[in-house]
Design an enzyme around this catalytic site. Structure first.
Site, PDB file in Angstrom:
ATOM      1  CD  GLN A 138      -6.950  -4.450   1.843  1.00 47.37           C
ATOM      2  OE1 GLN A 138      -5.821  -4.905   1.913  1.00 47.37           O
ATOM      3  NE2 GLN A 138      -7.308  -3.577   0.909  1.00 47.37           N
ATOM      4  CG  ASP A 149      -5.907  -8.449  -0.443  1.00 47.63           C
ATOM      5  OD1 ASP A 149      -6.294  -8.427  -1.620  1.00 47.63           O
ATOM      6  OD2 ASP A 149      -5.059  -7.684   0.024  1.00 47.63           O
ATOM      7  NE  ARG A 163      -4.856   0.514   3.139  1.00 47.11           N
ATOM      8  CZ  ARG A 163      -5.510   0.192   2.029  1.00 47.11           C
ATOM      9  NH1 ARG A 163      -6.422   1.031   1.550  1.00 47.11           N
ATOM     10  NH2 ARG A 163      -5.270  -0.928   1.406  1.00 47.11           N
ATOM     11  CE  LYS A 204      -9.223   2.009  -7.947  1.00 46.60           C
ATOM     12  NZ  LYS A 204      -9.346   2.277  -6.512  1.00 46.60           N
ATOM     13  CG  HIS A 207      -3.418  -6.450  -6.209  1.00 52.84           C
ATOM     14  ND1 HIS A 207      -2.546  -6.318  -5.161  1.00 52.84           N
ATOM     15  CD2 HIS A 207      -2.692  -6.251  -7.328  1.00 52.84           C
ATOM     16  CE1 HIS A 207      -1.339  -6.035  -5.634  1.00 52.84           C
ATOM     17  NE2 HIS A 207      -1.400  -5.988  -6.941  1.00 52.84           N
ATOM     18  CB  CYS A 238       0.309  -6.891  -2.821  1.00 56.13           C
ATOM     19  SG  CYS A 238      -0.111  -5.189  -2.488  1.00 56.13           S
ATOM     20  CG  HIS A 244      -2.401 -10.657  -3.636  1.00 50.72           C
ATOM     21  ND1 HIS A 244      -2.637 -10.664  -2.280  1.00 50.72           N
ATOM     22  CD2 HIS A 244      -2.332  -9.349  -4.011  1.00 50.72           C
ATOM     23  CE1 HIS A 244      -2.681  -9.409  -1.855  1.00 50.72           C
ATOM     24  NE2 HIS A 244      -2.515  -8.604  -2.871  1.00 50.72           N
TER      25      HIS A 244
END
Length: 631
Positions: free
Chosen positions: A376, A378, A358, A460, A506, A329, A380
């Site tokens: 990911q 991902d 991570r 979420k 997200h 992000c 945004h």
RNA sequence: GCCGGUGUGGCUCAGAGGUAGAGCAGCGCACUCGUAAUGCGCAGGUCAACAGUUCGAAUCUGUUCACCGGCUCCA
């Protein structure tokens, strides 16, 4: 006089002291399968004495409630056996769970997997002897006295918010338990102890670790056998085994939690990504890529430094601290902020296949499912607050298309609300949670609420896919974020000419591309559908003299972007077919003199078998009928 | 991270104080084969790593690492 009813049956008893079992018999509901009762909607022991009128039902061993009672009673039976074999052991909690039961034991001594048969034998002995189970109700004080030498039960009793508790006794063993239970242990036949593991007392890692013993029980021997067969089937589908057998990926001591993808694994992953890109372009997403390593200051500003630091890998460049990104992000926000944005630019959907690192505790790593580095899928989305519902609905449609239409998964949806460790005001959180709830409700999506499980910056919606053993994996998520845009001064110029703060959404669909691949491997048991298969076509020359023709075919396939291999070994046909079958390759093309001469291919499909000879064009036509979301 | 278990050739596994074993895979040779395993031969391991006990350790002890089953956590 007491009056008992069951549907249209009725029984009037003169006695004021009658057991539910007697009532059930009198109502003509009794049979061998009955193991408990329901009195006015409340599950009860058969031996319970009732002194009021009411509605009575018999609970049979083959009902979900009956099975749960059976398993719970089996847990007690196991505890009694353990107490006999390991006198002085104390017991924590021993509930029935989805496919069986467990009991957490503070064992006097140690129990290993090898001891399970011994415990099982003792259980059979006790069950065979028909050990009776009886219930007594006592006040909390009486119970505390009764369990005064048992620290675990004492703690449990103290925490119970009721004036009285119940205790179940069977022989020398007694347990604090709500019940109900079978009336005697001889009702328990079809059980098996499965495995052993450590478990913290009351699930808290600061507490003592107890020995957890898992087992299961069923109403019939066949159901038990079927369960064991299913577990074996699940083992065969294990993505770690198939990943090795099919040469998709490997794991090495040199990089725990960091999987290595082999050419075939990458073929699958790249196909997934190609599909993903196409679908996202169709839906108005554009793609970005942001750096792997970013200045500590950025993470302080985003809040990750305060809320996520223990999962972050750090490094130093020119005496400054940098973090390897655990999320995408902040990078996306920097891209957004490179220009002044207008409301006309929104929603701005910036997608990124970001590789995030991570730190995960060593004990939790698991094949591709739980790793320390993953991609990911991902995106945004920066959006005007009034458009949240519309955008969230569109994402849910995208998710549904992926999960159900393309991959054929069952999934469930969860709404996660504010966690303890979070940023922002209650008002912002309520607003965000309501927006998600509205999106779910306006689309009639069934969902459950998972309190306190939101991200630290917003609530979420999570999508959980179910795999072949019934485990669920969180894949997609849609997270609303009212925090980061403010922290980073993210703005757009509205229709009114003033600056406004957009809402940030997200979202991921696969979640982790690596994990999703792991789930797919198990879902398909390694037999990927044609469009995803790492090798789509295996060309099998019958003899070395057909190799030239095989190469000719392979060139034709390469020109069509089809993935093919030739088996060049000087093996017999049967052997080559067997090996291609074991590699779960969708199509095998047998080519010999006949095919070479007529310019045809002998087509064999992995599950349908020999489809006969056909021209290359005809074969291409067969392929074109295969499911392929990339077309 | 915690509890328990397991680490022997690419894979699956035997060996339990006295010079490392099998099958499959690999390589070589022969066979050139028509829809789920052709035959013969060869090569391949500092027995996870490190330390210790012992005349001698894959085997016993300790530490570490990784993996497996769970717990906690999680995409």
């Amino acid at each position: 006089m007491l009056q008992f009813k069951h549907e249209d049956r009725q029984y009037n008893s003169d006695s004021e002291n009658i057991t539910l079992h007697e009532v059930i018999k009198a109502l003509g509901l009794d049979n061998k399968k009955v193991i408990a009762a329901k009195f006015n909607g409340e599950l009860s022991d058969l031996s319970r004495i009732v002194s009021t009128s009411g509605e009575v039902d018999a609970i049979t061993i083959d009902s979900p409630e009956g099975l749960e009672i059976l398993r719970h009673s089996t847990a007690h039976l196991m505890a009694q056996a353990i107490l006999r074999l390991y006198p002085g052991s104390h017991f924590g909690v021993g509930p029935a769970i989805k496919d069986g039961f467990y009991y957490d034991v503070d064992v006097a001594g140690t129990i290993t997997e090898d001891d399970l048969p011994k415990i099982e034998a003792e259980m059979r002995k006790i069950a065979g002897a028909g050990e009776k189970v009886s219930r007594s109700d006592m006040t909390k004080d009486e119970a505390l006295k009764f369990f005064q030498n048992d620290p675990y039960k004492t703690e449990l009793i103290t925490d119970i918010d009721a004036p009285t508790v119940s205790v179940y006794k069977q022989g020398e063993y007694a347990d604090l338990c709500r019940g109900p239970h079978v009336s005697d242990a001889s009702k328990i036949h079809n059980f098996k102890l499965l495995s052993i593991a450590g478990a913290y007392w009351r699930g808290d890692e600061h507490n003592k670790m107890l020995t957890r013993i898992y087992g299961t029980a069923f109403a019939t021997p066949d159901e038990l056998k079927e369960y064991i067969r299913r577990m074996e089937e699940a083992k065969l589908r294990d993505h770690r085994k198939l990943g090795k057998d099919l040469d998709l990926f490997s794991l090495h001591e040199e990089g725990p939690g960091f999987p290595f993808f082999h050419p075939k694994g990458m073929a699958v992953m790249n196909t997934l990504i190609e599909f993903w890109r196409r679908e996202h372009i169709k839906r108005g997403y554009t793609e970005i890529k942001t750096p792997q390593i970013l200045d500590r200051e950025l993470w302080v500003r985003s809040g990750h430094w305060d809320h996520y630091r223990e999962n972050m890998y750090l490094t130093e460049i020119d005496e400054k601290t940098y973090a390897i990104k655990p999320m995408n992000c902040p990078g996306s926000i920097l891209v957004y902020k490179t220009q002044l944005r207008s409301y006309r630019d929104l929603p701005m959907r910036l997608a990124e296949l970001g590789c995030v690192h991570r730190h995960e505790k060593s004990g939790v790593l698991h094949g591709l499912m739980r790793v320390r580095c993953f991609t990911q899928d991902d995106a945004h989305t920066y959006i005007e607050p009034s458009k949240i519902r519309e955008e969230v609905t569109a994402i849910m449609e995208l998710d549904k298309y992926f999960y159900t239409n393309v991959f054929g998964f069952k999934y469930t949806v969860e709404l996660s609300t504010r966690p303890d460790d979070s940023m922002g005001t209650d008002e912002q959180w309520n607003e965000a949670e309501n927006a998600l709830r509205e999106a779910l409700e306006s689309t009639n999506t069934p969902y459950t609420i998972n309190p306190g499980d939101g991200a630290f910056y917003g609530p979420k919606i999570d999508f959980h896919l179910e795999d072949c053993i019934g485990r669920t994996w969180q894949c997609g998520t849609i997270q609303l974020d009212f925090q980061l845009p403010g922290r980073f001064d993210v703005t757009y110029i509205g229709e009114d000419g003033a600056e406004h703060t957009p809402v940030l959404i997200h979202r991921v669909v696969f979640g982790s591309v690596e994990r999703f691949m792991g789930i797919l491997i198990e879902h398909y048991a390694g037999a990927f559908p044609y469009w995803l298969a790492p090798v789509q076509i295996k060309i099998i020359p019958i003899a070395d003299s057909h190799l030239d023709y095989a190469r000719e075919l392979q060139n034709a396939f390469m020109n069509q972007n089809l993935r093919s291999e030739i088996d060049t070994r000087s093996e017999k046909l049967g052997r080559k077919i067997r090996d291609a079958q074991m590699q779960k390759i969708p199509y095998m093309l047998v080519v010999g003199d006949k095919e070479k001469e007529n310019h045809t291919v002998g087509v064999r499909e992995r599950s349908k078998g020999d489809l006969g000879s056909m021209s290359l064009d005809e074969f291409m036509n067969v392929l074109s009928k295969e499911f392929n979301p990339l077309r």
